[in-house]
Design an enzyme around this catalytic site. Structure first.
Site, short mmCIF file in Angstrom:
data_model
loop_
_atom_site.label_atom_id
_atom_site.label_comp_id
_atom_site.label_asym_id
_atom_site.label_seq_id
_atom_site.Cartn_x
_atom_site.Cartn_y
_atom_site.Cartn_z
N ASP A 44 0.83 -1.20 0.00
CA ASP A 44 0.00 0.00 0.00
C ASP A 44 0.88 1.26 0.00
O ASP A 44 2.06 1.21 0.33
CB ASP A 44 -0.89 0.03 1.24
CG ASP A 44 -2.01 -0.99 1.19
OD1 ASP A 44 -2.27 -1.53 0.11
OD2 ASP A 44 -2.62 -1.23 2.25
N LYS A 66 -3.56 3.55 -2.68
CA LYS A 66 -4.91 4.13 -2.80
C LYS A 66 -4.91 5.50 -2.16
O LYS A 66 -4.26 5.74 -1.15
CB LYS A 66 -5.95 3.26 -2.09
CG LYS A 66 -6.11 1.86 -2.61
CD LYS A 66 -7.28 1.19 -1.89
CE LYS A 66 -7.43 -0.26 -2.30
NZ LYS A 66 -6.39 -1.11 -1.70
N MET A 178 -9.66 7.82 8.43
CA MET A 178 -9.99 8.38 7.12
C MET A 178 -11.08 9.45 7.22
O MET A 178 -12.00 9.51 6.42
CB MET A 178 -10.44 7.26 6.16
CG MET A 178 -9.39 6.19 5.96
SD MET A 178 -9.99 4.71 5.08
CE MET A 178 -10.97 3.91 6.37
#
Length: 267
Positions: A44, A66, A178
């Site tokens: 990631d 991402k 997030m």
């Protein structure tokens, strides 16, 4: 004797490895061994350069980073990539920030491997919440402040429709992953659900890394503070009385003081 040419290739193992929040010294011994021995690492974007540097120079590193609203590779394609390599007999270290099973989509990748008959191993990592809170000296539970902790994702679709009632408030800690881009909506949602606007909030940016920032304000100021301080991901939002214990910069007090000084200068 078996014929190595005609024998089918046995699926190799996919290792879902938690890389922790960024500090390589927080890796487990098993994670370090797997990273150093790996021939193929699929990682990631949140995996730090210091951790990737532990890989062998001969290892192939594939980034599937991402970012909000922009994926270099969709999740279904990542699942297919892991399965394809494993079915070809290539062991894969799937390196994920934090812990694979805490908002890391590790469960989806595990299911894809299982469905394809690919052996899968889960190697836990220090989650972003645990590592960042420890660095900030912010106890997620405390006998005088909180006996319950909840983790939620702040960028899920339909944020306003999610039922967070009872997750934040007296005696509870709410950890929001997030949530930077939706901080203002999160604050409005919690206040509408009855949470006090004066509840302390800490924002932990770049947890455990050299450029980590720990900022503290009140829930009513959360959205404005994130904008004023130009907070960027990765960052955690921790809502609850435990935020008072953190080694943090009280940005609301500093902002109010600057406003008062500015008013005096204008008068």
């Amino acid at each position: 004797m078996a014929d190595p040419v005609s024998d089918p290739v046995q699926p190799a193992t996919v290792h879902l490895v938690g890389a922790g929040p960024g500090d390589p010294e927080l890796l487990t011994i098993k994670a370090v061994r797997l990273i150093r021995d790996a021939r193929l690492i699929v990682h990631d974007g949140l995996v730090s350069d210091e951790i990737l540097a532990l890989a062998s120079p001969q290892a192939e590193l594939i980034s599937v980073a991402k970012q909000r609203s922009r994926h270099s590779m969709p999740q279904d394609a990542i699942n297919a990539l892991l399965v394809r390599f494993a079915l070809a007999g290539e062991s894969v270290v799937r390196l994920k920030g934090g812990d694979p099973f805490i908002f890391g989509r590790g469960g989806e990748e595990m299911e894809a491997c299982r469905a394809a008959g690919v052996p899968v191993e889960i190697v836990p990592g220090v989650s972003a919440a645990i590592g960042s809170a420890a660095q900030a000296q912010l106890p997620l539970t405390h006998r005088d402040a909180s006996s319950a902790v909840t983790f939620v994702a702040g960028q899920c679709k339909g944020l306003t429709e999610q039922d967070w009632s009872g997750l934040a408030g007296h005696g509870r800690t709410l950890v929001i992953y997030m949530g930077v881009a939706t901080a203002a909506q999160i604050a409005d949602k919690l206040i509408a659900d009855g949470v006090s606007p004066a509840l302390p909030v800490a924002v932990l940016e770049n947890g455990t890394r050299a450029d980590m920032r720990t900022l503290r304000t009140l829930l009513a100021d959360l959205g404005d503070m994130v904008e004023r301080e130009a907070v960027v991901s990765p960052a955690l939002i921790i809502v609850g009385e435990v935020a008072r214990y953190a080694l943090a910069r009280d940005v609301l007090a500093g902002w109010a003081q600057r406003q008062d000084i500015g008013a005096e200068m204008r008068s």
